[in-house]
Design a protein around this motif. Sequence first.
Motif, PDB file in Angstrom:
ATOM      1  N   ARG A 121      84.798  12.586 112.071  1.00 48.34           N
ATOM      2  CA  ARG A 121      84.334  13.581 113.049  1.00 48.34           C
ATOM      3  C   ARG A 121      85.488  14.443 113.540  1.00 48.34           C
ATOM      4  NH1 ARG A 121      82.023   9.640 116.700  1.00 48.34           N
ATOM      5  NH2 ARG A 121      80.785   8.453 115.259  1.00 48.34           N
ATOM      6  N   SER A 180      88.260  15.036 112.012  1.00 50.42           N
ATOM      7  CA  SER A 180      88.735  15.869 110.904  1.00 50.42           C
ATOM      8  C   SER A 180      87.875  17.116 110.766  1.00 50.42           C
ATOM      9  CB  SER A 180      88.708  15.078 109.596  1.00 50.42           C
ATOM     10  OG  SER A 180      89.593  13.996 109.661  1.00 50.42           O
ATOM     11  N   VAL A 181      86.569  16.961 110.944  1.00 53.65           N
ATOM     12  CA  VAL A 181      85.667  18.108 110.869  1.00 53.65           C
ATOM     13  C   VAL A 181      85.948  19.070 112.018  1.00 53.65           C
ATOM     14  CG1 VAL A 181      83.244  18.808 111.081  1.00 53.65           C
ATOM     15  CG2 VAL A 181      83.868  16.910 109.588  1.00 53.65           C
ATOM     16  N   VAL A 182      86.126  18.551 113.225  1.00 56.18           N
ATOM     17  CA  VAL A 182      86.424  19.403 114.380  1.00 56.18           C
ATOM     18  C   VAL A 182      87.735  20.149 114.163  1.00 56.18           C
ATOM     19  CG1 VAL A 182      87.045  19.353 116.834  1.00 56.18           C
ATOM     20  CG2 VAL A 182      85.098  18.032 116.010  1.00 56.18           C
ATOM     21  N   TYR A 183      88.750  19.453 113.697  1.00 51.27           N
ATOM     22  CA  TYR A 183      90.047  20.071 113.435  1.00 51.27           C
ATOM     23  C   TYR A 183      89.920  21.144 112.356  1.00 51.27           C
ATOM     24  CZ  TYR A 183      94.952  20.517 112.173  1.00 51.27           C
ATOM     25  OH  TYR A 183      96.190  21.006 111.904  1.00 51.27           O
ATOM     26  N   GLY A 184      89.187  20.851 111.299  1.00 57.42           N
ATOM     27  CA  GLY A 184      89.007  21.812 110.216  1.00 57.42           C
ATOM     28  C   GLY A 184      88.284  23.064 110.675  1.00 57.42           C
ATOM     29  N   ILE A 185      87.233  22.895 111.461  1.00 58.61           N
ATOM     30  CA  ILE A 185      86.499  24.059 111.973  1.00 58.61           C
ATOM     31  C   ILE A 185      87.403  24.905 112.863  1.00 58.61           C
ATOM     32  CG2 ILE A 185      84.633  24.754 113.527  1.00 58.61           C
ATOM     33  CD1 ILE A 185      83.016  22.382 112.410  1.00 58.61           C
ATOM     34  N   GLY A 186      88.173  24.267 113.716  1.00 62.06           N
ATOM     35  CA  GLY A 186      89.082  25.006 114.589  1.00 62.06           C
ATOM     36  C   GLY A 186      90.145  25.756 113.811  1.00 62.06           C
ATOM     37  N   THR A 187      90.711  25.112 112.805  1.00 60.57           N
ATOM     38  CA  THR A 187      91.757  25.741 112.002  1.00 60.57           C
ATOM     39  C   THR A 187      91.217  26.945 111.247  1.00 60.57           C
ATOM     40  OG1 THR A 187      92.863  23.613 111.748  1.00 60.57           O
ATOM     41  CG2 THR A 187      93.450  25.333 110.181  1.00 60.57           C
ATOM     42  N   TRP A 188      90.071  26.788 110.594  1.00 59.71           N
ATOM     43  CA  TRP A 188      89.503  27.903 109.843  1.00 59.71           C
ATOM     44  C   TRP A 188      89.052  29.026 110.770  1.00 59.71           C
ATOM     45  CZ3 TRP A 188      90.750  28.831 105.219  1.00 59.71           C
ATOM     46  CH2 TRP A 188      91.041  27.802 104.334  1.00 59.71           C
ATOM     47  N   SER A 189      88.623  28.696 111.975  1.00 52.58           N
ATOM     48  CA  SER A 189      88.245  29.740 112.932  1.00 52.58           C
ATOM     49  C   SER A 189      89.457  30.570 113.333  1.00 52.58           C
ATOM     50  CB  SER A 189      87.619  29.125 114.180  1.00 52.58           C
ATOM     51  OG  SER A 189      86.444  28.443 113.860  1.00 52.58           O
TER      52      SER A 189
END
Length: 95
Positions: A12, A14-23
Amino acid sequence: MYRNEFTAWYRRMSVVYGIGTWSVLGSLLYYSRTMAKSSVDQKDGSASEVPSELSERPKGFYVETVVTYKEDFVPNTEKILNYWKSWTGGPGTEP
């Protein structure tokens, strides 16, 4: 059971971090492209120029600041601290 909970939490996050980074990366890319387009428009002269009347400062314009001091002023932080101490029984002013 502990290991399964940890891996679920890790996924979970990792998904939050990934979404934030790509945003953030997407926003930077979008911003850099829009700024590049606006700078090209300004170089072409297609952007409207500001009239000289608006770019000059108005004559006689000034700012005046007046500071008044109260004689028995107690800062809000001090009031809150004294109120807190009156409830917790600590040393402070009694109401």
